[in-house]
Design a protein around this motif. Structure first.
Motif, PDB file in Angstrom:
ATOM      1  N   UNK A   1       0.818  -1.203   0.000  1.00 56.26           N
ATOM      2  CA  UNK A   1       0.000   0.000   0.000  1.00 56.26           C
ATOM      3  C   UNK A   1       0.861   1.267   0.000  1.00 56.26           C
ATOM      4  N   UNK A   2       0.534   2.192  -0.936  1.00 50.62           N
ATOM      5  CA  UNK A   2       1.166   3.512  -1.060  1.00 50.62           C
ATOM      6  C   UNK A   2       2.654   3.448  -1.384  1.00 50.62           C
ATOM      7  N   UNK A   3       3.126   2.323  -1.864  1.00 51.01           N
ATOM      8  CA  UNK A   3       4.525   2.203  -2.285  1.00 51.01           C
ATOM      9  C   UNK A   3       4.603   2.495  -3.787  1.00 51.01           C
ATOM     10  N   UNK A   4       5.579   3.296  -4.188  1.00 49.07           N
ATOM     11  CA  UNK A   4       5.691   3.706  -5.590  1.00 49.07           C
ATOM     12  C   UNK A   4       6.362   2.600  -6.397  1.00 49.07           C
ATOM     13  N   UNK A   5       5.632   2.089  -7.396  1.00 45.52           N
ATOM     14  CA  UNK A   5       6.160   1.012  -8.244  1.00 45.52           C
ATOM     15  C   UNK A   5       6.518   1.505  -9.647  1.00 45.52           C
ATOM     16  N   UNK A   6       6.150   2.726  -9.976  1.00 44.85           N
ATOM     17  CA  UNK A   6       6.489   3.218 -11.306  1.00 44.85           C
ATOM     18  C   UNK A   6       5.954   4.619 -11.533  1.00 44.85           C
ATOM     19  N   UNK A   7       6.364   5.225 -12.668  1.00 45.23           N
ATOM     20  CA  UNK A   7       5.922   6.553 -13.071  1.00 45.23           C
ATOM     21  C   UNK A   7       5.564   6.500 -14.555  1.00 45.23           C
ATOM     22  N   UNK A   8       4.457   7.124 -14.905  1.00 45.53           N
ATOM     23  CA  UNK A   8       4.020   7.172 -16.296  1.00 45.53           C
ATOM     24  C   UNK A   8       3.998   8.626 -16.744  1.00 45.53           C
ATOM     25  N   UNK A   9       4.570   8.886 -17.913  1.00 44.83           N
ATOM     26  CA  UNK A   9       4.576  10.224 -18.495  1.00 44.83           C
ATOM     27  C   UNK A   9       4.049  10.135 -19.919  1.00 44.83           C
ATOM     28  N   UNK A  10       2.887  10.711 -20.152  1.00 47.46           N
ATOM     29  CA  UNK A  10       2.252  10.702 -21.469  1.00 47.46           C
ATOM     30  C   UNK A  10       2.140   9.290 -22.042  1.00 47.46           C
ATOM     31  N   UNK A  11       1.690   8.383 -21.190  1.00 45.54           N
ATOM     32  CA  UNK A  11       1.464   7.012 -21.620  1.00 45.54           C
ATOM     33  C   UNK A  11       2.700   6.148 -21.691  1.00 45.54           C
ATOM     34  N   UNK A  12       3.859   6.691 -21.300  1.00 46.50           N
ATOM     35  CA  UNK A  12       5.093   5.918 -21.376  1.00 46.50           C
ATOM     36  C   UNK A  12       5.666   5.746 -19.981  1.00 46.50           C
ATOM     37  N   UNK A  13       6.109   4.541 -19.688  1.00 46.91           N
ATOM     38  CA  UNK A  13       6.699   4.247 -18.384  1.00 46.91           C
ATOM     39  C   UNK A  13       8.115   4.833 -18.340  1.00 46.91           C
ATOM     40  N   UNK A  14       8.420   5.603 -17.305  1.00 47.28           N
ATOM     41  CA  UNK A  14       9.746   6.189 -17.144  1.00 47.28           C
ATOM     42  C   UNK A  14      10.373   5.658 -15.861  1.00 47.28           C
ATOM     43  N   UNK A  15      11.701   5.775 -15.791  1.00 50.52           N
ATOM     44  CA  UNK A  15      12.438   5.224 -14.654  1.00 50.52           C
ATOM     45  C   UNK A  15      13.301   6.293 -14.007  1.00 50.52           C
ATOM     46  N   UNK A  16      13.931   5.931 -12.905  1.00 54.70           N
ATOM     47  CA  UNK A  16      14.842   6.830 -12.214  1.00 54.70           C
ATOM     48  C   UNK A  16      15.965   7.259 -13.161  1.00 54.70           C
TER      49      UNK A  16
ATOM     50  N   UNK B   1       9.852  19.608 -17.884  1.00 52.46           N
ATOM     51  CA  UNK B   1       9.191  19.996 -16.647  1.00 52.46           C
ATOM     52  C   UNK B   1       7.699  20.217 -16.827  1.00 52.46           C
ATOM     53  N   UNK B   2       7.260  20.508 -18.067  1.00 60.54           N
ATOM     54  CA  UNK B   2       5.835  20.769 -18.266  1.00 60.54           C
ATOM     55  C   UNK B   2       5.056  19.512 -18.633  1.00 60.54           C
ATOM     56  N   UNK B   3       5.704  18.341 -18.645  1.00 61.16           N
ATOM     57  CA  UNK B   3       5.000  17.087 -18.896  1.00 61.16           C
ATOM     58  C   UNK B   3       4.472  16.526 -17.576  1.00 61.16           C
ATOM     59  N   UNK B   4       3.168  16.338 -17.441  1.00 61.58           N
ATOM     60  CA  UNK B   4       2.626  15.826 -16.176  1.00 61.58           C
ATOM     61  C   UNK B   4       3.011  14.370 -15.953  1.00 61.58           C
ATOM     62  N   UNK B   5       3.131  13.998 -14.684  1.00 59.46           N
ATOM     63  CA  UNK B   5       3.530  12.646 -14.300  1.00 59.46           C
ATOM     64  C   UNK B   5       2.409  11.966 -13.523  1.00 59.46           C
ATOM     65  N   UNK B   6       2.343  10.650 -13.667  1.00 58.30           N
ATOM     66  CA  UNK B   6       1.378   9.839 -12.922  1.00 58.30           C
ATOM     67  C   UNK B   6       2.131   8.774 -12.144  1.00 58.30           C
ATOM     68  N   UNK B   7       1.927   8.735 -10.833  1.00 61.34           N
ATOM     69  CA  UNK B   7       2.579   7.736  -9.992  1.00 61.34           C
ATOM     70  C   UNK B   7       1.761   6.446  -9.975  1.00 61.34           C
ATOM     71  N   UNK B   8       2.455   5.328 -10.030  1.00 60.16           N
ATOM     72  CA  UNK B   8       1.835   4.019  -9.883  1.00 60.16           C
ATOM     73  C   UNK B   8       2.137   3.540  -8.471  1.00 60.16           C
ATOM     74  N   UNK B   9       1.097   3.464  -7.635  1.00 60.98           N
ATOM     75  CA  UNK B   9       1.294   3.120  -6.225  1.00 60.98           C
ATOM     76  C   UNK B   9       0.520   1.849  -5.882  1.00 60.98           C
ATOM     77  N   UNK B  10       1.025   1.136  -4.900  1.00 64.43           N
ATOM     78  CA  UNK B  10       0.411  -0.110  -4.480  1.00 64.43           C
ATOM     79  C   UNK B  10      -0.926   0.103  -3.785  1.00 64.43           C
ATOM     80  N   UNK B  11      -1.845  -0.865  -3.978  1.00 67.48           N
ATOM     81  CA  UNK B  11      -3.177  -0.766  -3.371  1.00 67.48           C
ATOM     82  C   UNK B  11      -3.316  -1.606  -2.108  1.00 67.48           C
TER      83      UNK B  11
END
Length: 218
Positions: A151-166, A172-182
């Motif tokens: 729960x609430x652990x970050x497993x990934x990040x999505x930017x404009x439909x593409x998975x990005x990594x560390x 900077x103007x591209x929004x990000x979506x966090x993938x977190x555990x349920x």
């Protein structure tokens, strides 16, 4: 000997001429330094710095030159609502009084948004920690998506439909979506199985006794 006789014995014309010449030299030297510095520093001549914000760099350059000043780019920024290469900020500001030839430092608008590397947050931080780091860097976050996991652990990040990594550099103007555990574990999650360990039979185990049929009477 009185003063009249003392000065009467001195070569009056020669001494007086030297003293007068020395005084004149000192006065001329003083006036030369005073007025020379005023001319060199343009004493009393102030130029009001014009407002350059919003102007293109070419227009700002011509404006500053017409005022007898010098322009120099000191930094760049990004504002997507303004045209590329326009002036975002200036130092000194408009209205300041400076001398002729003074340098006006400007910040120009970059034609593209700056990029920043994704910090080490994927599979290394909670949702709250990741959001704090990304927002502090200036990223914009969309509502998080939940995935199977802690729960609430970050497993990934999505930017404009593409998975990005560390470490990936993202504008900077591209929004990000966090993938977190349920908080649930999926069927495909890896489970560690432990093989049973068999040892020698215990001594208190009853021995096996074979039972046969009773003899039949004749």
């Amino acid at each position: 000997m009185n003063a009249k006789k003392f000065f009467g014995k001195l070569p009056g014309g020669y001494l007086l001429g030297h003293l007068t010449a020395m005084v004149v030299v000192v006065i001329l030297l003083f006036l030369g330094v005073k007025y020379g510095l005023e001319v060199f520093t343009h004493h009393g001549e102030n130029i009001v710095v014009p407002n350059l914000k919003g102007l293109s760099y070419n227009v700002a350059y011509r404006t500053v030159t017409d005022y007898g000043l010098t322009i120099m780019v000191s930094d760049s920024g990004y504002n997507k609502s303004l045209a590329p290469d326009c002036i975002l900020a200036q130092t000194p500001g408009s209205g300041a009084k400076v001398k002729e030839g003074h340098v006006v430092y400007v910040t120009v608008n970059s034609p593209s948004s700056p990029t920043f590397a994704i910090p080490d947050i994927v599979d290394n931080s909670s949702k709250r920690e990741a959001e704090a780091k990304l927002l502090a860097m200036g990223f914009r976050l969309l509502p998080a998506q939940t995935v199977t996991g802690e729960k609430d652990w970050v497993y990934g990040i999505v930017c404009r439909g593409r998975r990005v990594s560390n470490g990936d550099r993202i504008p900077i103007d591209h929004p990000l979506t966090l993938l977190v555990g349920n908080g649930s574990i999926g069927e495909m999650d890896e489970v560690e199985y432990v093989e049973p360990v068999y040892g020698p039979p215990s001594e208190d185990v009853d021995e096996f006794v074979e039972v046969t049929e009773p003899p039949v009477d004749e």
